[in-house]
Write an enzyme that holds these catalytic residues in place. Structure first.
Site, PDB file in Angstrom:
ATOM      1  N   ARG A 272      11.938 -11.522   2.812  1.00 14.35           N
ATOM      2  CA  ARG A 272      12.995 -10.922   1.981  1.00 14.35           C
ATOM      3  C   ARG A 272      12.411 -10.284   0.723  1.00 14.35           C
ATOM      4  NH1 ARG A 272      15.806 -15.621   3.696  1.00 14.35           N
ATOM      5  NH2 ARG A 272      15.186 -16.736   1.793  1.00 14.35           N
TER       6      ARG A 272
ATOM      7  N   GLU B  10      -4.664   2.423  -4.285  1.00 17.73           N
ATOM      8  CA  GLU B  10      -3.206   2.405  -4.169  1.00 17.73           C
ATOM      9  C   GLU B  10      -2.687   1.094  -3.589  1.00 17.73           C
ATOM     10  OE1 GLU B  10      -4.668   4.642  -0.431  1.00 17.73           O
ATOM     11  OE2 GLU B  10      -5.310   4.274  -2.491  1.00 17.73           O
TER      12      GLU B  10
ATOM     13  N   ASN C 261      -2.036  12.832  -4.446  1.00 13.99           N
ATOM     14  CA  ASN C 261      -3.089  13.293  -5.352  1.00 13.99           C
ATOM     15  C   ASN C 261      -3.475  14.737  -5.077  1.00 13.99           C
ATOM     16  OD1 ASN C 261      -3.611  11.212  -7.162  1.00 13.99           O
ATOM     17  ND2 ASN C 261      -5.001  10.144  -5.776  1.00 13.99           N
TER      18      ASN C 261
ATOM     19  N   ARG D 298      12.603  -6.317  -0.161  1.00 22.64           N
ATOM     20  CA  ARG D 298      13.164  -5.877  -1.442  1.00 22.64           C
ATOM     21  C   ARG D 298      12.181  -4.976  -2.170  1.00 22.64           C
ATOM     22  NH1 ARG D 298      14.511 -10.587  -3.084  1.00 22.64           N
ATOM     23  NH2 ARG D 298      12.879 -10.979  -4.650  1.00 22.64           N
TER      24      ARG D 298
ATOM     25  N   HIS E 231      -4.303  14.258  -9.876  1.00 24.72           N
ATOM     26  CA  HIS E 231      -4.560  12.846 -10.159  1.00 24.72           C
ATOM     27  C   HIS E 231      -3.713  12.322 -11.318  1.00 24.72           C
ATOM     28  CE1 HIS E 231      -7.888  12.155  -7.368  1.00 24.72           C
ATOM     29  NE2 HIS E 231      -8.246  13.400  -7.613  1.00 24.72           N
TER      30      HIS E 231
ATOM     31  N   ASP F 102      -1.591   8.977 -11.023  1.00 23.51           N
ATOM     32  CA  ASP F 102      -1.578   7.829 -11.934  1.00 23.51           C
ATOM     33  C   ASP F 102      -0.152   7.443 -12.322  1.00 23.51           C
ATOM     34  OD1 ASP F 102      -4.317   7.727 -11.855  1.00 23.51           O
ATOM     35  OD2 ASP F 102      -4.628   8.700 -13.800  1.00 23.51           O
TER      36      ASP F 102
ATOM     37  N   ARG G 227       9.861 -12.070  -8.155  1.00 26.60           N
ATOM     38  CA  ARG G 227      10.609 -13.150  -8.771  1.00 26.60           C
ATOM     39  C   ARG G 227       9.843 -13.732  -9.956  1.00 26.60           C
ATOM     40  NH1 ARG G 227      10.627 -17.272  -4.285  1.00 26.60           N
ATOM     41  NH2 ARG G 227       8.448 -16.649  -4.512  1.00 26.60           N
TER      42      ARG G 227
ATOM     43  N   ASP H 228       0.852  -1.196   0.000  1.00 27.58           N
ATOM     44  CA  ASP H 228       0.000   0.000   0.000  1.00 27.58           C
ATOM     45  C   ASP H 228       0.886   1.243   0.000  1.00 27.58           C
ATOM     46  OD1 ASP H 228      -3.045   0.912   0.776  1.00 27.58           O
ATOM     47  OD2 ASP H 228      -1.531   2.265   1.614  1.00 27.58           O
ATOM     48  N   ILE H 229       0.661   2.134  -0.980  1.00 25.89           N
ATOM     49  CA  ILE H 229       1.463   3.354  -1.080  1.00 25.89           C
ATOM     50  C   ILE H 229       1.118   4.290   0.077  1.00 25.89           C
ATOM     51  CG2 ILE H 229       2.028   5.347  -2.535  1.00 25.89           C
ATOM     52  CD1 ILE H 229       1.171   3.679  -4.953  1.00 25.89           C
TER      53      ILE H 229
END
Length: 394
Positions: free
Chosen positions: A318, A302, A267, A322, A272, A276, A291, A259-260
């Protein structure tokens, strides 16, 4: 007489199919899949055969020269249309004009130097070579660019290869018996135009079926992918999960919700459009960081999901770290006066699960871990069970 009737019917078929392809192309806005070029090819061949019906016996005339040029350009147009059907952005007008001009000059030279028989032999040889080359490309396509249409391409290769063989036989007849073998009442011409009529009746509807097949595939792709980022959507994720577990019933997976952080602020601050861009940037980061064999999905808004297969909890941790670090280090360029912006993300990891039916349960577990990560400061990884990952301050 039979050959003349068959050829007349073939002209009608070709001109009707030309109109049909043209109408189809007008409904396919943007991506015409070569239907407009197939319309041109059918039109060229239909006019070529009309000229042959009006031209009379074989010989040298302007109408005969135009007939031969159109006869060779028509299959070339079909080949270019097929290339466009398979998303090769080939030009059409210039190659056909060059072919038409070059072949017209070649006809004149051969007529002057070798006579009418050689000019007709030239057309038979050129058509045989072109059709056999098209058949070879289709056979090659069954193993490469058209693997998903292997049976269809094999049938097309046989039919078009047969046409190449008949033109090769026509060449042999001209060389052995002269232009008398091209009389419309001969058995060979009757067989040749019956075969051409068979192809002219069969192949255009087959091409229409392929176009519908492609449209159906495109609709399926649209139904299971997010239109903004190109990632799987939730429906696509479920389908892909079912396929993975069906192919490998003992597989184990972990679900990561990404989740950003503070996306609403992005925004509100940048608009917006930039939001995007951020979503697309994060989607690319996830695709490059996950992977091979893992699934990446945009869950909505988001929120993104990564399904990590064949790993234990430490391996999933891991992967999550990453992903989090790659997003933190990425920069999103904008087309405004704002400088490149950055964002971070919080990641929640589910328990291991071994079936698509467990998706909803593990989404809830990962979402609870994600919420805990947000409360603890964001830009961190949290697990539904086991030790927490070290986080960084937002």
């Amino acid at each position: 007489m039979v050959a003349t009737v068959v050829l007349s019917m073939l002209c009608v078929h070709l001109l009707c199919f030309s109109g049909m392809f043209l109408l189809i192309s007008t409904r396919l806005h943007g991506k015409k899949m070569g239907t407009d070029v197939f319309a041109l090819g059918s039109l060229l061949l239909g006019f070529a055969y009309l000229l042959q019906l009006r031209g009379g016996p074989a010989g040298w005339s302007a109408m005969s020269v135009l007939n031969h040029t159109l006869t060779l350009c028509a299959p070339a147009a079909y080949a270019l249309g097929a290339a466009r059907f398979f998303d090769r952005p080939v030009p059409v007008a210039l190659p056909l004009l060059v072919l038409a001009g070059g072949y017209t000059v070649a006809q004149w030279l051969v007529q002057v130097l070798l006579g009418s028989e050689a000019r007709y032999a030239l057309l038979a040889a050129a058509c045989a070579a072109l059709f056999l080359a098209m058949a070879a490309v289709l056979i090659y396509g069954t193993r490469t660019f058209a693997r998903h249409l292997r049976a269809e391409m094999a049938v097309f290769a046989v039919l078009i290869g047969g046409l190449g063989a008949m033109n090769a036989a026509k060449l042999a007849l001209i060389l052995s018996g002269g232009l008398d073998n091209l009389d419309m009442g001969s058995d060979f011409q009757t067989a040749f135009y019956i075969y051409m009529s068979f192809l002219g009746t069969l192949l255009p509807p087959a091409v229409v079926w392929l176009v519908l097949h492609r449209l159906t595939d495109d609709l399926h792709v649209m139904a299971v992918h997010d239109p903004l980022t190109g990632l799987l959507n939730r429906r696509g994720l479920m389908g892909a999960l079912e396929s993975q577990f069906r192919a490998n019933p003992v597989a184990v997976a972990h679900l990561l919700i990404v989740d950003i952080d503070h996306f609403k602020c992005i925004n509100d601050t940048y608009g917006h459009k930039v939001g995007d861009l951020v979503l697309c940037s994060v989607a690319q980061v996830l695709q490059h960081t996950a992977r091979q064999g893992d699934l990446v999905c945009r869950l909505g808004g988001e929120e993104f999901v990564v399904i990590a297969f064949d790993t234990d909890s430490a391996g999933a941790l891991r992967v999550a770290e990453r992903v989090r670090e790659a997003i933190e280090q990425s920069r999103v360029g904008t087309d405004t006066a704002h400088r490149a912006i950055r964002c971070t993300a919080t990641v929640g990891i589910s328990k291991p699960f071994a079936g698509a039916e467990a998706l909803d349960e593990n989404l809830q577990l990962a979402d609870a871990a994600l919420y805990r990560g947000k409360v603890l400061g964001r830009n961190r990884v949290e697990c539904a069970q086991g030790p927490q990952a070290p986080g960084l301050p937002a």
